[in-house]
Design an enzyme around this catalytic site. Structure first.
Site, short mmCIF file in Angstrom:
data_model
loop_
_atom_site.label_atom_id
_atom_site.label_comp_id
_atom_site.label_asym_id
_atom_site.label_seq_id
_atom_site.Cartn_x
_atom_site.Cartn_y
_atom_site.Cartn_z
N SER A 64 26.15 25.75 -35.43
CA SER A 64 25.05 26.04 -36.36
C SER A 64 23.76 26.35 -35.61
O SER A 64 22.94 27.17 -36.06
CB SER A 64 24.86 24.89 -37.35
OG SER A 64 24.34 23.76 -36.72
N ASN A 65 23.56 25.72 -34.46
CA ASN A 65 22.37 26.08 -33.65
C ASN A 65 22.51 27.49 -33.11
O ASN A 65 21.53 28.23 -33.04
CB ASN A 65 22.16 25.07 -32.52
CG ASN A 65 21.42 23.84 -33.00
OD1 ASN A 65 20.23 23.90 -33.28
ND2 ASN A 65 22.12 22.73 -33.13
N MET B 6 29.89 20.26 -25.45
CA MET B 6 30.25 18.85 -25.30
C MET B 6 30.94 18.54 -23.96
O MET B 6 32.01 17.95 -23.92
CB MET B 6 31.16 18.41 -26.46
CG MET B 6 30.53 18.59 -27.83
SD MET B 6 28.94 17.77 -27.97
CE MET B 6 29.49 16.08 -28.19
N ILE C 11 30.07 17.15 -19.89
CA ILE C 11 29.11 16.69 -18.88
C ILE C 11 29.22 17.66 -17.71
O ILE C 11 30.33 18.02 -17.29
CB ILE C 11 29.44 15.26 -18.45
CG1 ILE C 11 29.31 14.39 -19.69
CG2 ILE C 11 28.55 14.82 -17.30
CD1 ILE C 11 28.98 12.97 -19.48
N HIS D 282 19.17 18.17 -28.06
CA HIS D 282 19.74 16.84 -28.24
C HIS D 282 19.21 16.25 -29.55
O HIS D 282 18.02 16.31 -29.82
CB HIS D 282 19.34 15.95 -27.05
CG HIS D 282 19.93 14.58 -27.16
ND1 HIS D 282 21.24 14.31 -26.87
CD2 HIS D 282 19.38 13.40 -27.56
CE1 HIS D 282 21.48 13.03 -27.08
NE2 HIS D 282 20.37 12.46 -27.49
N GLU E 249 20.94 14.08 -14.45
CA GLU E 249 20.99 12.89 -15.30
C GLU E 249 21.09 13.36 -16.76
O GLU E 249 20.27 14.20 -17.20
CB GLU E 249 19.73 12.07 -15.10
CG GLU E 249 19.88 10.62 -15.46
CD GLU E 249 18.55 9.90 -15.32
OE1 GLU E 249 18.25 9.07 -16.18
OE2 GLU E 249 17.81 10.21 -14.38
N ASP F 136 20.75 14.07 -20.54
CA ASP F 136 19.67 14.00 -21.54
C ASP F 136 18.34 13.50 -20.97
O ASP F 136 17.59 12.81 -21.66
CB ASP F 136 20.09 13.09 -22.72
CG ASP F 136 21.34 13.59 -23.42
OD1 ASP F 136 21.54 14.82 -23.45
OD2 ASP F 136 22.12 12.77 -23.93
C1 GRF Z 1 23.66 19.35 -32.59
O1 GRF Z 1 23.31 18.23 -33.34
C2 GRF Z 1 23.02 19.30 -31.22
O2 GRF Z 1 21.78 18.66 -31.22
C3 GRF Z 1 24.01 18.50 -30.42
O3 GRF Z 1 25.27 18.88 -30.91
C4 GRF Z 1 25.14 19.36 -32.25
C5 GRF Z 1 25.72 20.74 -32.28
O4 GRF Z 1 25.79 21.27 -33.57
N1 GRF Z 1 23.83 18.73 -29.01
P1 GRF Z 1 26.10 22.80 -33.77
O5 GRF Z 1 27.43 23.10 -33.04
O6 GRF Z 1 24.98 23.60 -33.20
O7 GRF Z 1 26.25 22.98 -35.25
#
Ligand code: GRF
Length: 197
Positions: A16-17, A93, A95, A112, A146, A148
């Site tokens: 969604s971002n 997702m 590291i 974040h 490090e 976040d």
């Molecule tokens: C968001 O809440 C972002 O802050 C976090 O993971 C989520 C990703 O959501 N890092 P989307 O895939 O952008 O919908």
């Protein structure tokens, strides 16, 4: 018009971002353009959105690599092939290894879902409710080794209500994320903000 900054977006899921960023990039005055979307997860929903919008996509499945270092090396090579000015993690997702982070330092950013330095890591909304904070939100920051912890570029705040569940709070924060990430990218693309060691 000035040359637009080239952005590669990394996702693992919903995207969604990514959608918010892509929509912003469609404005003529936008100082950045999305040149590729890369996912470590072949099933990431965001990939479909990217394809529908005729963006270049690539999948690099981390499960096909022997270890984190090997995956990150291949990922860095793939990203480099697009020669981006900015690499934006949007729900990516994984590291990242030190070598990867060093390679992209200063042009690697993340969003974040908390007001960093509070609630680094996972389950931020649930933890915010458990602790009983009155304000919560989201942060766009530079990525350093490090997790976040890199320099903060922008933050957005929301109130935490007594009736909030983690899901309700997450939705309120997400709405802010969708405004925050494009804003942060614009700042970076216009050289209004710079990473300093
Ligand atoms: C968001 O809440 C972002 O802050 C976090 O993971 C989520 C990703 O959501 N890092 P989307 O895939 O952008 O919908």
């Amino acid at each position: 018009m000035k040359q637009k900054k080239k952005v590669v977006v990394l996702i693992s899921g919903r995207g969604s971002n990514l959608q918010a960023i892509v929509k912003d990039s469609m404005h003529e005055d936008c100082p950045y353009q999305i040149i590729a979307v890369i996912s470590n997860n072949p099933q990431a929903e965001g990939l479909q959105f990217a394809q529908q919008h005729h963006l270049q996509t690539a999948v690099l499945n981390h499960k096909e690599f022997e270890n984190r270092e090997a995956f990150d090396q291949a990922l860095a090579k793939l990203i480099d092939s697009f020669q981006p000015d900015i690499v934006a993690l949007a729900g990516f997702m994984r590291i990242l290894t030190n070598n990867f982070v060093e390679h992209f330092k200063g042009r690697l950013i993340n969003i974040h879902p908390s007001l960093l330095p509070n609630f680094a890591g996972l389950h931020t909304h649930q933890r915010a409710i458990e602790v009983g904070v009155s304000e919560h939100g989201a942060t766009v920051h530079f990525v350093i080794s490090e997790v976040d912890a890199g320099q903060i570029i922008l933050q957005a705040k929301v109130s935490v209500l007594k009736t909030d569940t983690p899901e309700i709070l997450a939705a309120r924060v997400l709405e802010e994320e969708h405004k925050l990430y494009p804003q942060a990218l614009r700042l970076l693309a216009e050289n209004k903000i710079k990473f300093e060691n």
